[in-house]
Scaffold this motif. Structure first.
Motif, PDB file in Angstrom:
ATOM      1  N   LEU A  90     -24.862 101.682  -9.618  1.00 42.05           N
ATOM      2  CA  LEU A  90     -25.617 102.526  -8.697  1.00 42.05           C
ATOM      3  C   LEU A  90     -25.166 102.341  -7.256  1.00 42.05           C
ATOM      4  N   ALA A 150     -31.476 106.811  -6.892  1.00 47.03           N
ATOM      5  CA  ALA A 150     -31.266 106.745  -8.339  1.00 47.03           C
ATOM      6  C   ALA A 150     -31.932 105.507  -8.936  1.00 47.03           C
ATOM      7  N   ARG A 151     -31.835 104.388  -8.260  1.00 48.49           N
ATOM      8  CA  ARG A 151     -32.450 103.158  -8.764  1.00 48.49           C
ATOM      9  C   ARG A 151     -33.973 103.284  -8.785  1.00 48.49           C
ATOM     10  N   LEU A 195     -35.051 105.838 -11.488  1.00 48.09           N
ATOM     11  CA  LEU A 195     -34.944 105.245 -12.823  1.00 48.09           C
ATOM     12  C   LEU A 195     -36.115 104.305 -13.093  1.00 48.09           C
ATOM     13  N   VAL A 215     -39.189 106.555 -13.781  1.00 44.09           N
ATOM     14  CA  VAL A 215     -39.152 107.229 -15.080  1.00 44.09           C
ATOM     15  C   VAL A 215     -39.411 106.237 -16.213  1.00 44.09           C
ATOM     16  N   LEU A 216     -38.816 105.056 -16.112  1.00 48.57           N
ATOM     17  CA  LEU A 216     -39.086 104.031 -17.127  1.00 48.57           C
ATOM     18  C   LEU A 216     -40.563 103.631 -17.119  1.00 48.57           C
ATOM     19  N   ALA A 249     -36.507 114.872 -13.768  1.00 50.03           N
ATOM     20  CA  ALA A 249     -36.309 113.989 -14.928  1.00 50.03           C
ATOM     21  C   ALA A 249     -37.457 114.114 -15.925  1.00 50.03           C
TER      22      ALA A 249
END
Length: 535
Positions: A189, A200-201, A204, A207-208, A351
């Motif tokens: 990343l 992005a980090r 992510l 979303v997780l 996402a």
């Protein structure tokens, strides 16, 4: 590595072999359970060939393709993807291309990409994706039967998407290097330009967290509906091997149900057939397939209004991602920070919509033709949760709200302390005057005006009673009052002494008054307040 024709053939061949290996492993994953179920199913008339054909259809569905059924019970296209199997296939592709990336030595020993690394990575990825898509199309064509016919076109498209997506993850994963004393580490990343790596980090992470919230809700429902699931399992009576196969099928569907639960937590509606819907407000279900895991669905009816408070769970996940983003971009310029703050909620919303879209589908042309999230009911609540959670975090951490609040509280505390100090100072006046009254009374008893109209110290008797000595006594009394505040026992003793002093003064004055009535009163020119008159 050289730059001649061999440098192109090597990544091409490696990508082709990697695709064949992934297809072989995926085929084994679906064929072995199907054959085991066929062997164990004594009441089934299906042959081993039928089991293999069913496995090929499941493999196509696992990639996201479609299968047309004409069994009499279910007629029409089946497009519902077992997300668990799809995740497994993506992971296999990523691991395979990660090995290819390591063998191609895309990164030099000093942590820098070698010359031609991007070209070799692109060739291997293209070979991997093309071979995988073509191989899945061949398997889909082989899997045709009288009852099931996989869609070849959808097999090609879905196979290419799974291969390219997983392969790209694997190649990027192969670039990662741990830091050493001489060479800095390489993080995937961190290869993105600022501030998109931080975005992005954080996205992510969010979303997780959202997926974990949906999975947690599914597990809670499963634990609270164990009797209903056990009853469905007993009705099927699959046996030992059939039970293992049924368990694998439900594990493949578990991530699908987790995404459905996430949609419900976000305020959307999940459709489980015609004229049905599951939301935070109510549950309307009809006839469902006899899968034990579906017994975990809530009973039909209206849900309590407090159920809407569950929307705070996904909001918390989005907020955690926003907190990580604020910390990661704290050292960047204001323009880059604003870019990150705007990009983060957009990435999270996109996402989640992609996840929800991947879990929609149908089984046949009957009442199960529509399964999964109703996208129209998800967009607005999703935007509200993501934007509000992100905005709240930014308002607290990325602005002067917290410092301003701390300054305000400190200023308020200072004003309260000052007011309390002033109140204590005003309260010290009466206590100080208490001590002064003792001095003042003794002055009237022993230092009263003489017959010649002067005080004992020679000052004019007509001066104000609170002369310099009395002012000093007043100040000393105030200090004594402050000390009394610190010592409660001392305060009581001082008050008692002051009361005795005032009593003595009153007794002196009363004695003087009675002296006027006494026949033995002193001469008129004598001071009635002198010590002798008191006697």
């Amino acid at each position: 590595m050289s730059t001649d024709g061999d440098s192109i053939m090597t990544p091409l061949v490696r990508g082709l072999l990697a695709a064949l290996s992934v297809l072989g492993i995926g085929l084994a994953v679906v064929v072995v359970p199907a054959l085991a179920a066929q062997v164990a199913g004594t009441a089934s008339s299906a042959t081993a060939l039928d089991a293999v054909l069913i496995a090929l259809n499941v493999l196509v569905l696992g990639h996201g393709g479609g299968v047309v059924l004409s069994t009499g019970v279910i007629d029409g296209a089946v497009t519902l993807t077992p997300v668990g199997l799809q995740i497994l296939l993506v992971l296999l592709a990523a691991l395979s291309l990660r090995r290819v990336g390591h063998r191609l030595e895309l990164v030099r020993g000093d942590g820098v990409l070698r010359v031609g690394a991007l070209r070799d990575a692109g060739v291997s990825l293209a070979a991997f994706g093309g071979t995988h898509a073509i191989g899945l199309a061949v398997l889909a064509a082989i899997g045709r039967s009288a009852d099931a016919a996989p869609m070849v076109t959808s097999a090609v498209v879905s196979g290419a998407l799974v291969a390219v997506g997983g392969g790209l993850i694997g190649l990027l994963w192969s670039l990662r290097r741990e830091p050493t004393t001489a060479v800095p580490g390489v993080r995937v990343l961190e290869l993105l330009p600022a501030p998109y790596g931080a975005v992005a980090r954080s996205a992510l992470l969010a979303v997780l967290g959202l997926f974990g919230a949906g999975m947690l809700l599914v597990l809670v429902l499963m634990l609270t509906h164990v009797p209903a699931q056990s009853a469905l399992f007993d009705q099927l009576d699959p046996g030992i091997v059939g039970g293992l196969v049924l368990t694998l099928l439900q594990l493949a569907l578990l991530p699908l149900l987790a995404v459905w639960a996430l949609v419900v937590l976000l305020g959307g509606t999940v459709v489980v057939g015609t004229s049905t819907g599951i939301s935070l407000g109510e549950v309307q279900t009809g006839v469902l397939p006899a899968l034990p895991i579906l017994g975990a669905l809530p009973e039909p009816g209206d849900l309590p209004g407090a159920t809407w408070a569950l929307m705070l769970v996904p909001a918390l996940a989005v907020g955690l991602g926003a907190v990580s983003l604020v910390r990661d971009v704290a050292e960047l310029e204001r323009r880059e920070q604003i870019t990150a703050w705007i990009t983060y909620p957009v990435v999270v919303v996109v996402a989640v919509l992609l996840l929800a879209g991947l879990t929609t589908g149908g089984i046949g042309d009957g009442r199960l033709v529509h399964l999964g999230p109703a996208m129209g009911t998800l967009v607005l609540p999703l935007l509200g949760v993501v934007v509000l959670a992100t905005g709240l975090v930014l308002a607290v951490l990325a602005t002067d709200l917290v410092p301003w609040t701390r300054r305000t509280i400190a200023s308020l505390r200072e004003r309260v302390d000052a007011a309390e100090s002033a109140e204590r100072g005003e309260g010290a006046g009466p206590r100080g005057s208490t001590g002064t009254r003792g001095s003042f009374g003794s002055r009237w008893r022993t230092g009263g005006a003489a017959a010649d109209g002067t005080d004992s110290d020679g000052t004019d008797a007509d001066e104000h009673p609170l002369d310099v000595d009395d002012a000093d006594a007043w100040d000393e009394g105030a200090e004594d009052g402050d000390e009394q505040d610190e010592d409660p026992v001392g305060d009581q003793d001082d008050d008692a002494r002051d009361e005795d002093a005032w009593s003595a003064d009153a007794a002196d004055v009363a004695a003087a008054d009675h002296a006027d009535e006494d026949p033995t009163e002193p001469p008129a020119d004598e001071d009635p307040f002198s010590p002798r008159a008191g006697r």
